[in-house]
Design a protein around this motif. Structure first.
Motif, PDB file in Angstrom:
ATOM      1  N   ALA A   1       0.856  -1.147   0.062  1.00  0.00           N
ATOM      2  CA  ALA A   1       0.144  -0.025   0.238  1.00  0.00           C
ATOM      3  C   ALA A   1       0.833   1.206  -0.073  1.00  0.00           C
ATOM      4  O   ALA A   1       1.606   1.645   1.050  1.00  0.00           O
ATOM      5  N   ILE A   2       0.851   1.988  -1.163  1.00  0.00           N
ATOM      6  CA  ILE A   2       1.749   3.112  -1.282  1.00  0.00           C
ATOM      7  C   ILE A   2       0.887   4.315  -0.878  1.00  0.00           C
ATOM      8  O   ILE A   2       0.371   4.939  -1.681  1.00  0.00           O
TER       9      ILE A   2
ATOM     10  N   PRO B   1       2.646  10.242  -3.192  1.00  0.00           N
ATOM     11  CA  PRO B   1       3.369   9.634  -3.818  1.00  0.00           C
ATOM     12  C   PRO B   1       3.750  10.035  -5.455  1.00  0.00           C
ATOM     13  O   PRO B   1       4.998   9.667  -5.764  1.00  0.00           O
ATOM     14  N   THR B   2       2.809  10.864  -5.923  1.00  0.00           N
ATOM     15  CA  THR B   2       2.907  11.237  -7.432  1.00  0.00           C
ATOM     16  C   THR B   2       4.015  12.375  -7.379  1.00  0.00           C
ATOM     17  O   THR B   2       4.393  12.688  -8.391  1.00  0.00           O
TER      18      THR B   2
ATOM     19  N   VAL C   1      -2.090   2.273  -4.979  1.00  0.00           N
ATOM     20  CA  VAL C   1      -1.462   3.507  -5.126  1.00  0.00           C
ATOM     21  C   VAL C   1      -2.629   4.531  -4.529  1.00  0.00           C
ATOM     22  O   VAL C   1      -3.788   4.512  -5.079  1.00  0.00           O
ATOM     23  N   VAL C   2      -2.354   5.514  -3.462  1.00  0.00           N
ATOM     24  CA  VAL C   2      -3.191   6.382  -2.910  1.00  0.00           C
ATOM     25  C   VAL C   2      -2.767   7.691  -3.132  1.00  0.00           C
ATOM     26  O   VAL C   2      -1.798   7.946  -2.574  1.00  0.00           O
ATOM     27  N   SER C   3      -3.460   8.414  -3.899  1.00  0.00           N
ATOM     28  CA  SER C   3      -3.051   9.728  -4.115  1.00  0.00           C
ATOM     29  C   SER C   3      -4.238  10.790  -3.987  1.00  0.00           C
ATOM     30  O   SER C   3      -5.456  10.519  -4.051  1.00  0.00           O
TER      31      SER C   3
ATOM     32  N   GLN D   1      -6.113   1.914  -8.160  1.00  0.00           N
ATOM     33  CA  GLN D   1      -5.722   3.150  -7.760  1.00  0.00           C
ATOM     34  C   GLN D   1      -6.748   4.017  -7.069  1.00  0.00           C
ATOM     35  O   GLN D   1      -7.858   3.736  -7.362  1.00  0.00           O
ATOM     36  N   TYR D   2      -6.218   4.681  -5.886  1.00  0.00           N
ATOM     37  CA  TYR D   2      -6.955   5.360  -5.159  1.00  0.00           C
ATOM     38  C   TYR D   2      -6.971   6.863  -5.273  1.00  0.00           C
ATOM     39  O   TYR D   2      -5.635   7.243  -5.798  1.00  0.00           O
TER      40      TYR D   2
END
Length: 301
Positions: free
Chosen positions: A127-128, A134-135, A156-158, A174-175
């Motif tokens: 879980a990033i 993270p972007t 990926v949580v953004s 993708q979140y």
């Protein structure tokens, strides 16, 4: 890298992949709870993720928002001297996860079975999402591909402010966060570090990408701040077309307690009622819920 912020975060359980970067790992409460035979987090209930086999990490602690509800410390900002290479992060995952869970092995803790301990030492989910955005890490697509190629399920949580970067990422899920039904509420709640008009436009651009991949929109409800206009949220969600929507109540934890009050934390019944009003105005239905985490999962009809 300043020592004081680094020391403060290490005391909170952060483990760093390299001395000059802010790439870090920290197991969440649910990972340790599941390892000891307790409950798993709602992601197990919703998506089948085994909490004790999940790595919570971030390639950077930098962020371009100062959300009121964020549990991280804005006071412990760390200067990043250089980015950590994806290969270094991949190589460090097992070692750092084992170090972080050292006190929970089957010999030292009789609530941990040998089977669960060995499973925890061979994590299969990443879980990033630990902290930061993270972007802002320039090699995020490469990192995600590297994890995927090595058999990990990636999340990926953004915050959605970098749609071009998200378009290049191929995680398992993708979140993208949607924490306001309009730009004005977004600016007050998420406090972007830049042009609010531009940020809000880019978030909506990121949301538009979600119909082409397995995805989820995360709405964090903060009572008295963004728990308004469910029809407005529904209109944005309808156009976005994500696979799932998580409507989750803000939790009064960490450094968010310096910005908000306990009464900004909605009860589960309030979260469910708000989710029902969203579902009534778009093509989503309630799929599942977890009262302990105050979260409702909606699924595209």
């Amino acid at each position: 890298m300043p020592s004081a912020p680094c020391d403060a975060l290490r005391k909170q359980g952060y483990l760093f992949f390299s001395p000059a970067s802010t790439a870090a790992l920290k197991p969440c409460l649910w990972c340790k709870r599941a390892l000891a035979g307790g409950d798993m987090c709602y992601k197990h209930q919703f998506y089948g993720i085994d909490s004790h086999r999940c790595v919570q990490m971030t390639p950077t602690l930098r962020c371009n928002q100062r959300c009121l509800f964020c549990w991280r410390s804005f006071e412990h900002e760390m200067a990043e001297v250089e980015e950590c290479p994806p290969e270094t992060i991949l190589a460090g995952v097992h070692k750092l996860q084992k170090k972080a869970l050292a006190g929970y092995n089957a010999v030292l803790d009789n609530t941990v079975t040998e089977e669960r301990w060995q499973e925890a030492l061979a994590p299969k989910h990443v879980a990033i999402s630990l902290s930061g955005e993270p972007t802002l890490y320039s090699r995020l697509p490469e990192l995600v591909d590297l994890f995927n190629a090595n058999g990990y399920t990636t999340f990926v949580v953004s915050n959605g402010t970098n749609p071009d970067m998200l378009a290049r990422c191929r995680p398992y899920q993708q979140y993208v966060s949607l924490d306001a039904p309009d730009k004005e509420t977004y600016e007050k709640t998420c406090r972007p570090m830049g042009d609010a008009d531009g940020f809000w436009s880019r978030i909506n651009e990121s949301l538009q990408q979600l119909s082409t991949k397995r995805s989820a929109v995360r709405i964090t409800l903060v009572e008295g701040h963004n728990d308004i206009n469910p029809e407005g949220y529904a209109r944005i969600l309808q156009d976005a077309g994500a696979t799932f929507v998580e409507v989750k109540g803000y939790m009064y934890l960490g450094y968010s307690r310096n910005r908000l009050q306990r009464n900004n934390m909605p009860e589960h019944e309030q979260v469910r009622a708000f989710a029902e009003r969203i579902a009534a105005s778009c093509d989503y239905k309630i799929r599942d819920e977890n009262p302990l985490s105050r979260v409702i999962c909606l699924e595209r009809v």
